[in-house]
Write a protein that holds these residues in place. Structure first.
Motif, PDB file in Angstrom:
ATOM      1  N   ALA A 237     -18.730  -5.819 -34.302  1.00  0.00           N
ATOM      2  CA  ALA A 237     -17.611  -6.031 -33.386  1.00  0.00           C
ATOM      3  C   ALA A 237     -16.350  -6.417 -34.154  1.00  0.00           C
ATOM      4  O   ALA A 237     -15.244  -5.977 -33.797  1.00  0.00           O
ATOM      5  CB  ALA A 237     -17.952  -7.095 -32.342  1.00  0.00           C
ATOM      6  N   TRP A 238     -16.506  -7.187 -35.209  1.00  0.00           N
ATOM      7  CA  TRP A 238     -15.351  -7.591 -36.022  1.00  0.00           C
ATOM      8  C   TRP A 238     -14.796  -6.418 -36.808  1.00  0.00           C
ATOM      9  O   TRP A 238     -13.591  -6.160 -36.776  1.00  0.00           O
ATOM     10  CB  TRP A 238     -15.729  -8.722 -36.982  1.00  0.00           C
ATOM     11  N   THR A 239     -15.663  -5.716 -37.506  1.00  0.00           N
ATOM     12  CA  THR A 239     -15.171  -4.616 -38.344  1.00  0.00           C
ATOM     13  C   THR A 239     -14.641  -3.465 -37.503  1.00  0.00           C
ATOM     14  O   THR A 239     -13.628  -2.856 -37.852  1.00  0.00           O
ATOM     15  CB  THR A 239     -16.267  -4.120 -39.309  1.00  0.00           C
ATOM     16  N   PHE A 240     -15.298  -3.193 -36.393  1.00  0.00           N
ATOM     17  CA  PHE A 240     -14.809  -2.098 -35.552  1.00  0.00           C
ATOM     18  C   PHE A 240     -13.486  -2.473 -34.884  1.00  0.00           C
ATOM     19  O   PHE A 240     -12.616  -1.619 -34.698  1.00  0.00           O
ATOM     20  CB  PHE A 240     -15.857  -1.676 -34.510  1.00  0.00           C
ATOM     21  N   SER A 241     -13.319  -3.741 -34.542  1.00  0.00           N
ATOM     22  CA  SER A 241     -12.041  -4.191 -33.978  1.00  0.00           C
ATOM     23  C   SER A 241     -10.909  -4.015 -34.988  1.00  0.00           C
ATOM     24  O   SER A 241      -9.819  -3.560 -34.632  1.00  0.00           O
ATOM     25  CB  SER A 241     -12.130  -5.657 -33.556  1.00  0.00           C
TER      26      SER A 241
ATOM     27  N   THR B 105      -6.253  -0.844 -36.792  1.00  0.00           N
ATOM     28  CA  THR B 105      -5.569  -0.045 -37.813  1.00  0.00           C
ATOM     29  C   THR B 105      -5.110   1.300 -37.252  1.00  0.00           C
ATOM     30  O   THR B 105      -4.153   1.880 -37.765  1.00  0.00           O
ATOM     31  CB  THR B 105      -6.443   0.210 -39.062  1.00  0.00           C
ATOM     32  N   GLN B 106      -5.770   1.768 -36.201  1.00  0.00           N
ATOM     33  CA  GLN B 106      -5.340   3.035 -35.602  1.00  0.00           C
ATOM     34  C   GLN B 106      -3.958   2.886 -34.981  1.00  0.00           C
ATOM     35  O   GLN B 106      -3.138   3.806 -35.037  1.00  0.00           O
ATOM     36  CB  GLN B 106      -6.354   3.530 -34.576  1.00  0.00           C
ATOM     37  N   GLY B 107      -3.685   1.726 -34.422  1.00  0.00           N
ATOM     38  CA  GLY B 107      -2.347   1.469 -33.901  1.00  0.00           C
ATOM     39  C   GLY B 107      -1.303   1.513 -35.005  1.00  0.00           C
ATOM     40  O   GLY B 107      -0.233   2.118 -34.845  1.00  0.00           O
TER      41      GLY B 107
ATOM     42  N   PRO C 226     -17.224   1.926 -42.627  1.00  0.00           N
ATOM     43  CA  PRO C 226     -18.615   1.957 -43.078  1.00  0.00           C
ATOM     44  C   PRO C 226     -19.356   0.645 -42.805  1.00  0.00           C
ATOM     45  O   PRO C 226     -20.543   0.666 -42.448  1.00  0.00           O
ATOM     46  CB  PRO C 226     -18.505   2.211 -44.582  1.00  0.00           C
ATOM     47  N   LEU C 227     -18.668  -0.489 -42.957  1.00  0.00           N
ATOM     48  CA  LEU C 227     -19.329  -1.772 -42.713  1.00  0.00           C
ATOM     49  C   LEU C 227     -19.763  -1.919 -41.263  1.00  0.00           C
ATOM     50  O   LEU C 227     -20.735  -2.626 -40.974  1.00  0.00           O
ATOM     51  CB  LEU C 227     -18.419  -2.930 -43.110  1.00  0.00           C
ATOM     52  N   THR C 228     -19.080  -1.239 -40.356  1.00  0.00           N
ATOM     53  CA  THR C 228     -19.462  -1.269 -38.946  1.00  0.00           C
ATOM     54  C   THR C 228     -20.885  -0.763 -38.771  1.00  0.00           C
ATOM     55  O   THR C 228     -21.621  -1.239 -37.910  1.00  0.00           O
ATOM     56  CB  THR C 228     -18.482  -0.415 -38.112  1.00  0.00           C
ATOM     57  N   PHE C 229     -21.284   0.179 -39.622  1.00  0.00           N
ATOM     58  CA  PHE C 229     -22.604   0.804 -39.512  1.00  0.00           C
ATOM     59  C   PHE C 229     -23.498   0.467 -40.706  1.00  0.00           C
ATOM     60  O   PHE C 229     -24.385   1.241 -41.061  1.00  0.00           O
ATOM     61  CB  PHE C 229     -22.429   2.320 -39.348  1.00  0.00           C
ATOM     62  N   SER C 230     -23.271  -0.666 -41.342  1.00  0.00           N
ATOM     63  CA  SER C 230     -24.069  -1.158 -42.474  1.00  0.00           C
ATOM     64  C   SER C 230     -24.061  -0.222 -43.675  1.00  0.00           C
ATOM     65  O   SER C 230     -24.955  -0.270 -44.515  1.00  0.00           O
ATOM     66  CB  SER C 230     -25.524  -1.438 -42.058  1.00  0.00           C
ATOM     67  N   ALA C 231     -23.048   0.618 -43.795  1.00  0.00           N
ATOM     68  CA  ALA C 231     -22.933   1.541 -44.930  1.00  0.00           C
ATOM     69  C   ALA C 231     -22.171   0.837 -46.056  1.00  0.00           C
ATOM     70  O   ALA C 231     -21.051   1.204 -46.412  1.00  0.00           O
ATOM     71  CB  ALA C 231     -22.256   2.826 -44.496  1.00  0.00           C
TER      72      ALA C 231
END
Length: 169
Positions: free
Chosen positions: A72-76, A81-83, A133-138
């Motif tokens: 939730a943190w990394t995806f947020s 960053t898309q903004g 990548p950290l969002t998905f443990s990569a």
């Protein structure tokens, strides 16, 4: 797995749309007398980003597309960053590109996020290459491509852009 594949597909689609926008903007800049500089290193930037996407897919699938405990943190951060990404694109308008184009007589853009940073889009890219990548443990993808991107930006791309945009007569 569905969330991972949806995010991955959205990122790939975004990159393809950005390449189309960059081609259109390049035509506009060239028609106005602009020229590309630093083209020799562009293939390395493309390679880095293609390999990043391949690595993200492979490592994401290796982890069955599961989100990390901190997702939730990394995806947020990724979403925020898309903004900033689109603020950069809008602020540069037809001068936005994935390559370095110089328009004779044009001053560097100093509106939008460019009022605060010379290269805000590179901050976006660096952040994305780490947090997505950290969002998905990569973790391997996050570390390897963040380091490679850092080297490529700081040793090659940013100096080329600084010379072209700020050191010209």
């Amino acid at each position: 797995m569905g969330f991972f594949l949806a995010v991955y597909a959205a990122v790939v689609a975004q990159r393809l749309l950005e390449l189309a926008l960059a081609r259109r903007n390049a035509r506009h800049i060239r028609s106005a007398g602009g020229r590309e500089v630093g083209a020799g290193h562009y293939k390395y930037i493309v390679a880095l980003h293609v390999l990043f996407l391949v690595s993200l897919l492979a490592e994401g699938l290796l982890h069955d597309g599961r989100t990390a405990p901190w997702w939730a943190w990394t995806f947020s951060v990724f979403a925020l960053t898309q903004g900033l990404r689109y603020w950069c694109i809008v602020s540069l308008g037809k001068r936005w590109n994935t390559r370095i184009y110089i328009l004779p007589g044009a001053e560097p853009v100093r509106r939008g996020p460019y009022r605060f940073l010379r290269h805000p889009n590179y901050l976006v890219v660096a952040t994305e290459l780490f947090v997505l990548p950290l969002t998905f443990s990569a973790v391997a993808t996050a570390v390897i491509f963040s380091l490679a991107n850092f080297w490529l930006l700081w040793r090659v791309r940013i100096p080329a852009e600084e010379r072209a945009v700020y050191d010209r007569p």
